[in-house]
Write an enzyme that holds these catalytic residues in place. Structure first.
Site, PDB file in Angstrom:
ATOM      1  N   ASP A 167       0.839  -1.193   0.000  1.00 42.44           N
ATOM      2  CA  ASP A 167       0.000   0.000   0.000  1.00 42.44           C
ATOM      3  C   ASP A 167       0.880   1.251   0.000  1.00 42.44           C
ATOM      4  O   ASP A 167       2.010   1.232   0.501  1.00 42.44           O
ATOM      5  CB  ASP A 167      -0.894   0.031   1.244  1.00 42.44           C
ATOM      6  CG  ASP A 167      -1.999  -1.002   1.200  1.00 42.44           C
ATOM      7  OD1 ASP A 167      -2.226  -1.583   0.122  1.00 42.44           O
ATOM      8  OD2 ASP A 167      -2.621  -1.233   2.253  1.00 42.44           O
ATOM      9  N   ARG A 168       0.332   2.322  -0.522  1.00 42.11           N
ATOM     10  CA  ARG A 168       1.087   3.579  -0.616  1.00 42.11           C
ATOM     11  C   ARG A 168       1.649   4.011   0.745  1.00 42.11           C
ATOM     12  O   ARG A 168       2.789   4.458   0.838  1.00 42.11           O
ATOM     13  CB  ARG A 168       0.175   4.671  -1.176  1.00 42.11           C
ATOM     14  CG  ARG A 168       0.837   6.028  -1.292  1.00 42.11           C
ATOM     15  CD  ARG A 168      -0.130   7.055  -1.847  1.00 42.11           C
ATOM     16  NE  ARG A 168       0.503   8.358  -1.997  1.00 42.11           N
ATOM     17  CZ  ARG A 168      -0.108   9.450  -2.447  1.00 42.11           C
ATOM     18  NH1 ARG A 168      -1.383   9.375  -2.815  1.00 42.11           N
ATOM     19  NH2 ARG A 168       0.542  10.593  -2.555  1.00 42.11           N
TER      20      ARG A 168
END
Length: 320
Positions: A148-149
């Site tokens: 995930d970012r």
């Protein structure tokens, strides 16, 4: 005198192995997802002309892919409007400093929080686009998995199709070991526990797509272990058997212990409390990955970064 129009820039040929979460997807939809920013008309043109190959064979738009298929994407000529965005200097510096390991088969990063692994959803440049631009003569380079970012830590990129296939085989066979560190809300009284809760994505809340625990979701298994209890929450280690979108975040919230700094599945009051200890990001870090690759096991680790370490120091100083 009229100046000549700029010549469109070619993008190198790519070989992309179909991941498990794209099994059964139509080739046209797979390309539209993979080639974000490329006009739909161009995607269908290269399919119609037979320039896209699946396992070395031509493919029609309605062809459905299988996990492990290798898709050859031809060089594309993009107009100036769709050319790759420039890579900011600060991002180049951060990625260069984040390299943990590199050999002829893989490139491994300690991915910074806040940096997406690929472009899309308003993001012009992700890790993969930046590294390809930084290494124009580097040849094959593909994400072997995703983070995930807002998650930091170990991220592996494959430098050969064989390495990509080997990593995907290991992930699909669940012969890898992936460990994360997270800080969660509340007093942890679950000891070492196994969470087996199927996850389904697609629910929309406030305009954002969410993931939720659902009986008809995909099998998802996480193992949680207490590392240390602090005042307002606990540092836990998570080992995952499956790699579903937002798996750790949703499983933790499902147990009543949402992650600190999680603005999607978390507790806003707890997040504000943790901000007082210096936390301004999601407290989730991919600290360890072991996977078989060829004749040896590749073991990779990334220590908890200074930013998250300072949060733990502040909690301890406050009597945690």
């Amino acid at each position: 005198m009229t100046q000549p129009e700029p010549h469109p820039s070619p993008v190198a040929v790519r070989f992309v192995e179909v991941p498990a979460d794209c099994d059964g997807q139509r080739i046209d939809n797979f390309l539209l997802r993979t080639l974000k920013g490329v006009p739909k008309s161009l995607v269908y043109r290269i399919l119609r002309k037979g320039e896209v190959r699946v396992n070395k064979g031509r493919s029609r738009p309605e062809h459905r892919l299988k996990t492990g298929d290798v898709v050859r994407i031809p060089p594309l000529r993009l107009s100036p409007e769709t050319e790759a965005a420039p890579v900011p200097g600060w991002l180049q510096e951060r990625l260069q400093a984040a390299i943990l390991h590199e050999d002829r088969r893989v490139l491994v990063l300690d991915k910074p929080s806040g940096v997406a692994v690929h472009k899309g959803s308003g993001i012009d440049v992700g890790v993969i686009e930046a590294l390809r631009a930084m290494r124009p003569q580097g040849g094959f380079l593909e994400l072997a998995h995703r983070l995930d970012r807002d998650t930091s830590g170990v991220l592996v990129l494959a430098k050969t199709p064989e390495a990509l296939r080997g990593i995907h085989d290991a992930l699909n066979a669940r012969s890898t070991e992936k460990r994360y560190l997270a800080f969660v809300r509340g007093h942890w009284q679950l000891g070492s526990c196994r969470v087996d809760a199927p996850l389904r994505k697609g629910m929309v809340r406030g305009g954002e797509r969410m993931v939720e625990v659902a009986a008809d979701g995909k099998p998802s298994v996480s193992h949680f272990r207490l590392v240390r209890q602090f005042g307002p929450g606990a540092l836990v280690e998570i080992t995952i058997e499956t790699g579903r979108t937002h798996q750790i975040r949703v499983h933790a919230a499902h147990m009543g212990h949402p992650l600190a700094g999680d603005d999607k599945y978390g507790d806003s009051d707890f997040n504000r409390l943790m901000a007082g200890f210096g936390l301004h990001r999601l407290f989730l870090h991919a600290q360890y990955l072991a996977l078989p690759l060829g004749e040896r096991e590749l073991v990779l680790s990334a220590p908890l970064g200074a930013e998250l370490g300072a949060v733990l120091d502040a909690l301890e100083a406050a009597g945690g």
